[in-house]
Design a protein around this motif. Structure first.
Motif, PDB file in Angstrom:
ATOM      1  N   GLY A  77      40.935  23.717  -6.503  1.00  0.00           N
ATOM      2  CA  GLY A  77      41.659  24.969  -6.731  1.00  0.00           C
ATOM      3  C   GLY A  77      43.041  24.947  -6.106  1.00  0.00           C
ATOM      4  N   GLY A  78      43.613  26.138  -5.979  1.00  0.00           N
ATOM      5  CA  GLY A  78      44.951  26.272  -5.397  1.00  0.00           C
ATOM      6  C   GLY A  78      44.897  26.310  -3.882  1.00  0.00           C
ATOM      7  N   HIS A  79      46.050  26.527  -3.281  1.00  0.00           N
ATOM      8  CA  HIS A  79      46.107  26.656  -1.827  1.00  0.00           C
ATOM      9  C   HIS A  79      45.243  27.827  -1.369  1.00  0.00           C
ATOM     10  N   TYR A  80      44.648  27.674  -0.200  1.00  0.00           N
ATOM     11  CA  TYR A  80      43.840  28.755   0.370  1.00  0.00           C
ATOM     12  C   TYR A  80      44.768  29.919   0.708  1.00  0.00           C
ATOM     13  N   ASN A  81      44.525  31.077   0.070  1.00  0.00           N
ATOM     14  CA  ASN A  81      45.464  32.194   0.170  1.00  0.00           C
ATOM     15  C   ASN A  81      44.731  33.541   0.082  1.00  0.00           C
ATOM     16  N   PRO A  82      43.802  33.789   1.007  1.00  0.00           N
ATOM     17  CA  PRO A  82      43.016  35.031   0.922  1.00  0.00           C
ATOM     18  C   PRO A  82      43.813  36.301   1.184  1.00  0.00           C
ATOM     19  N   THR A  83      44.989  36.189   1.778  1.00  0.00           N
ATOM     20  CA  THR A  83      45.798  37.373   2.080  1.00  0.00           C
ATOM     21  C   THR A  83      46.911  37.597   1.058  1.00  0.00           C
ATOM     22  N   GLY A 130      46.682  28.497   3.957  1.00  0.00           N
ATOM     23  CA  GLY A 130      46.415  27.060   3.885  1.00  0.00           C
ATOM     24  C   GLY A 130      47.633  26.169   3.971  1.00  0.00           C
ATOM     25  N   ASP A 131      48.829  26.740   4.085  1.00  0.00           N
ATOM     26  CA  ASP A 131      50.042  25.929   4.191  1.00  0.00           C
ATOM     27  C   ASP A 131      50.122  25.275   5.568  1.00  0.00           C
ATOM     28  N   MET A 132      50.497  23.997   5.568  1.00  0.00           N
ATOM     29  CA  MET A 132      50.664  23.262   6.830  1.00  0.00           C
ATOM     30  C   MET A 132      51.859  22.331   6.713  1.00  0.00           C
ATOM     31  N   PRO A 133      52.389  21.844   7.844  1.00  0.00           N
ATOM     32  CA  PRO A 133      53.596  20.998   7.800  1.00  0.00           C
ATOM     33  C   PRO A 133      53.355  19.652   7.128  1.00  0.00           C
ATOM     34  N   ASN A 134      54.423  19.082   6.599  1.00  0.00           N
ATOM     35  CA  ASN A 134      54.391  17.738   6.041  1.00  0.00           C
ATOM     36  C   ASN A 134      54.150  16.715   7.155  1.00  0.00           C
ATOM     37  N   PHE A 135      53.766  15.507   6.752  1.00  0.00           N
ATOM     38  CA  PHE A 135      53.633  14.397   7.689  1.00  0.00           C
ATOM     39  C   PHE A 135      54.182  13.145   7.011  1.00  0.00           C
ATOM     40  N   THR A 136      54.377  12.082   7.770  1.00  0.00           N
ATOM     41  CA  THR A 136      54.909  10.831   7.237  1.00  0.00           C
ATOM     42  C   THR A 136      53.898   9.707   7.414  1.00  0.00           C
ATOM     43  N   ALA A 137      53.616   8.989   6.339  1.00  0.00           N
ATOM     44  CA  ALA A 137      52.740   7.824   6.384  1.00  0.00           C
ATOM     45  C   ALA A 137      53.594   6.566   6.511  1.00  0.00           C
ATOM     46  N   THR A 138      53.184   5.668   7.374  1.00  0.00           N
ATOM     47  CA  THR A 138      53.865   4.392   7.579  1.00  0.00           C
ATOM     48  C   THR A 138      52.832   3.282   7.498  1.00  0.00           C
ATOM     49  N   HIS A 175      47.478  20.366   2.762  1.00  0.00           N
ATOM     50  CA  HIS A 175      47.150  21.791   2.648  1.00  0.00           C
ATOM     51  C   HIS A 175      45.647  22.029   2.691  1.00  0.00           C
ATOM     52  N   LEU A 176      45.275  23.248   3.039  1.00  0.00           N
ATOM     53  CA  LEU A 176      43.906  23.726   2.849  1.00  0.00           C
ATOM     54  C   LEU A 176      43.834  24.354   1.465  1.00  0.00           C
ATOM     55  N   HIS A 177      42.798  24.005   0.695  1.00  0.00           N
ATOM     56  CA  HIS A 177      42.640  24.538  -0.655  1.00  0.00           C
ATOM     57  C   HIS A 177      41.423  25.446  -0.744  1.00  0.00           C
ATOM     58  N   GLU A 178      41.430  26.295  -1.774  1.00  0.00           N
ATOM     59  CA  GLU A 178      40.535  27.443  -1.832  1.00  0.00           C
ATOM     60  C   GLU A 178      39.085  27.151  -2.204  1.00  0.00           C
ATOM     61  N   THR A 179      38.771  25.940  -2.647  1.00  0.00           N
ATOM     62  CA  THR A 179      37.406  25.621  -3.077  1.00  0.00           C
ATOM     63  C   THR A 179      36.926  24.330  -2.422  1.00  0.00           C
ATOM     64  N   GLY A 180      35.730  24.349  -1.911  1.00  0.00           N
ATOM     65  CA  GLY A 180      35.155  23.182  -1.255  1.00  0.00           C
ATOM     66  C   GLY A 180      34.516  22.235  -2.246  1.00  0.00           C
ATOM     67  N   LEU A 181      35.337  21.611  -3.088  1.00  0.00           N
ATOM     68  CA  LEU A 181      34.840  20.695  -4.111  1.00  0.00           C
ATOM     69  C   LEU A 181      35.938  19.675  -4.426  1.00  0.00           C
ATOM     70  N   CYS A 182      35.622  18.381  -4.288  1.00  0.00           N
ATOM     71  CA  CYS A 182      36.601  17.318  -4.524  1.00  0.00           C
ATOM     72  C   CYS A 182      36.072  16.377  -5.590  1.00  0.00           C
ATOM     73  N   GLU A 183      36.435  16.628  -6.843  1.00  0.00           N
ATOM     74  CA  GLU A 183      35.974  15.807  -7.959  1.00  0.00           C
ATOM     75  C   GLU A 183      37.153  15.423  -8.844  1.00  0.00           C
ATOM     76  N   GLY A 184      37.038  14.286  -9.540  1.00  0.00           N
ATOM     77  CA  GLY A 184      38.056  13.864 -10.501  1.00  0.00           C
ATOM     78  C   GLY A 184      39.426  13.737  -9.884  1.00  0.00           C
ATOM     79  N   ASP A 185      40.393  14.464 -10.468  1.00  0.00           N
ATOM     80  CA  ASP A 185      41.766  14.431  -9.950  1.00  0.00           C
ATOM     81  C   ASP A 185      41.984  15.465  -8.847  1.00  0.00           C
ATOM     82  N   PHE A 186      40.906  16.026  -8.368  1.00  0.00           N
ATOM     83  CA  PHE A 186      40.882  17.007  -7.275  1.00  0.00           C
ATOM     84  C   PHE A 186      41.411  18.385  -7.673  1.00  0.00           C
ATOM     85  N   SER A 187      41.600  18.620  -8.969  1.00  0.00           N
ATOM     86  CA  SER A 187      41.930  19.977  -9.407  1.00  0.00           C
ATOM     87  C   SER A 187      40.749  20.918  -9.119  1.00  0.00           C
ATOM     88  N   SER A 188      39.564  20.338  -8.922  1.00  0.00           N
ATOM     89  CA  SER A 188      38.372  21.131  -8.581  1.00  0.00           C
ATOM     90  C   SER A 188      38.533  21.880  -7.262  1.00  0.00           C
TER      91      SER A 188
END
Length: 198
Positions: free
Chosen positions: A109-115, A130-138, A94-107
């Motif tokens: 924020g939530g999903h990007y949702n300006p509308t 900010g919603d996007m499709p799932n993907f699979t890691a192998t 997903h795209l999230h609402e704040t450009g900050l990646c610290e700790g457990d990444f709660s920084s």
């Protein structure tokens, strides 16, 4: 005979027309070379003046989790992911609402949702921008592309380059596309800043 003369005159004028249309004066040696006008699509693609952005993804320990390249197009953003260190299985992205990646990444924020939409493709009043499709890691890795027509780099209703910036977050579970507020997607396992918060 009259018809033949008229036809001959018309033919002569047709072949002579390009010579009359061109300027016989040669251009100066230092004159700039003319370039073709951009097409509508090309003009739209560069309208916000943005180049592709490569986002460095990090895991919660600070190690590399790969990259995501975000490319503006005339119709939205194309995201090309080359991710690693994820473990196997279906993951959400997903795209999230704040450009900050610290700790457990709660920084981030939530999903990007300006509308102010509900979360998920299956929600009647959704999805978040900010919603996007799932993907699979192998084998712990994933290489994929996804397109998001709801967002832009700058301008419009959902620009990523706003005062709060924007980040990309990978969760350790699949998004169910319906649960609020984030699709019951699990912990945040990777994060990368697209545009930093001001």
């Amino acid at each position: 005979m009259k018809l033949f003369a008229t036809t001959s005159l018309a033919t002569a004028l047709l072949f002579a027309a390009p010579a009359f249309a061109q300027d016989a004066t040669p251009a100066p040696a230092d004159a700039p070379t003319p370039t073709a006008a951009p097409t509508e699509g090309a003009a739209a693609q560069t309208a916000d003046g943005m180049e592709p952005v490569t986002v460095e993804m990090k895991n919660v320990d600070g190690g590399s989790a790969g990259t995501v390249t975000v490319t503006p197009t005339p119709h939205g953003l194309l995201l090309a992911a080359d991710l690693s260190g994820l473990g196997d299985g279906e993951r959400s992205f997903h795209l999230h609402e704040t450009g900050l990646c610290e700790g457990d990444f709660s920084s981030a924020g939530g999903h990007y949702n300006p509308t102010d939409k509900e979360h998920g493709y299956m929600a009647e009043n959704g999805p978040h921008a900010g919603d996007m499709p799932n993907f699979t890691a192998t084998g712990g890795t994933a290489q994929f592309q996804t397109f998001n027509p709801m967002v832009t780099m700058t301008g419009g209703e959902a620009p990523l380059n706003d005062a709060d910036g924007t980040s990309i977050v990978v969760h350790d579970g699949a998004d169910d596309y319906t649960s609020q507020p984030a699709g019951d997607a699990g912990d945040r396992i990777a994060c990368g800043v697209v545009f930093a918060a001001e």
